[in-house]
Design an enzyme around this catalytic site. Structure first.
Site: not given
Length: 372
Positions: A242-243, A250, A259, A285
């Site tokens: 996971d980021i 965002n 993105d 993500e």
């Protein structure tokens, strides 16, 4: 790809050989007429036998062409026009020795039957060439008869026969050309349909933003790997990653920046995995990496390599000196374990990595003491 092409060629050659045998059956119809002429005293038996020998030789020759794949070097591998032209000689031979005008007319009409097999394979122009050859051959036959056997030629009857032949061959040429255009159109539409289906297949299996596998394709690949592991021995591991703090990206820089981060993280990781591995976007993500033939310690090493690579990647398109990190959870398939349970253990390891401060790799089963 090569195997698929070989199978198609083999299938086409089988159809061509079968079609040759069917054509030989139509020769036998003309042979039956020749036998009827012999039984009626209008033809000597030896000429009927000659016809049969020629029929076997001609069809056998084409069959050998298909059997040896010699035809594949030709412009038309079906050899349609060649078969149609050669099929004209045996009946013309029989007609010359037929001692009755009406019987000869019957053979002339029956001789058209082999030409019907080419109606689906050649266009109008080529069919006209075949028709012209038949007319030329028959006119040559009439010339020989007028010279050597004038008593067998009845001009009025021959005129009617020539007119009938012309009408039949003209109609066959027109119908053949029409069908040829329909087949060409159908082939083009089938090609377009296959291209569309291929695009749909790619869209269904490839994430549009990252170019990685979709979740659906990941589950398909994981299911295949699980089946392989059950059939034979071998390790299988997963890495769920996971980021870190993606929502902040965002919120702070906008969804376009988010993105761009997703895409670059995907590219960075994809460049480091093996060809047998499967990396895909699991959702949002989150990413899932399937590692066939890899035990847990190998999965940990791979995950650590990905973590470091992402951490060292610059995202200058978002902001100068901007960096992101990822957290990863790794798990190895246990004997008899279901796919859902394996993913759940990898997810728990990922959750533990986040709870321990993020930007780290945690293997399933690690204790809290080892995470500090």
């Amino acid at each position: 790809m090569s195997s698929s092409l070989d199978e198609r060629i083999k299938s086409h050659q089988h159809i061509r050989k079968r079609r040759t045998l069917m054509t030989f059956g139509s020769y036998l119809l003309t042979f039956a007429v020749a036998l009827a002429g012999w039984a009626s005293g209008l033809l000597e038996l030896r000429y009927a036998v000659h016809f049969l020998i020629m029929s076997v030789a001609i069809n056998g020759g084409f069959y050998l062409c298909f059997l040896s794949n010699w035809n594949l070097s030709r412009k038309d591998p079906n050899l349609t026009e060649e078969q149609m032209l050669v099929s004209l000689f045996p009946p013309l031979y029989i007609m010359y020795f037929m001692d009755d005008n009406q019987a000869r007319s019957a053979v002339a009409m029956v001789a058209i039957i082999p030409l019907l097999y080419g109606i689906l394979g050649i266009d109008t122009k080529r069919y006209i060439r075949v028709a012209a050859a038949y007319f030329g051959g028959y006119l040559g036959l009439l010339g020989l008869l007028l010279w050597l056997k004038p008593r067998l030629v009845t001009p009025n009857s021959e005129l009617v026969l020539l007119t009938a032949l012309f009408m039949v061959m003209a109609q066959m040429a027109l119908i053949g050309g029409f069908i040829s255009k329909l087949r060409a159109s159908l082939r083009a539409k089938n090609h377009q349909l296959n291209e569309a289906l291929e695009k749909i297949s790619v869209m269904a299996s490839t994430d549009e933003l990252t170019g990685l596998c979709t979740r659906r394709e990941l589950m398909k690949q994981l299911s295949n790997e699980l089946s392989r592991c059950r059939r034979s021995s071998g390790a299988l591991s997963l890495c769920l990653l996971d980021i870190d703090h993606f929502k902040r990206i965002n919120d702070s820089y906008g969804h376009q920046a988010g993105d761009a981060v997703l895409k670059k993280v995907a590219e960075t990781m994809q460049s480091l995995v093996r060809s047998i591995d499967c990396l895909g976007r699991y959702g949002g993500e989150e990413f899932l990496l399937i590692l066939p033939q890899t035990p847990l310690d190998g999965a940990f090493i791979t995950a650590e390599r990905l973590r470091r690579a992402v951490m060292e990647t610059s995202f200058s398109e978002v902001a100068p000196e901007f960096r992101v990190t990822i957290s990863l959870g790794a798990a190895e398939l246990e004997e008899g374990e279901a796919m859902e349970a394996l993913i759940a253990r990898a997810d728990q390891a990922l959750y533990a990595a986040k709870g321990a401060g993020r930007n780290r790799v945690v293997s399933a089963g690690q204790t809290a003491d080892t995470l500090t």
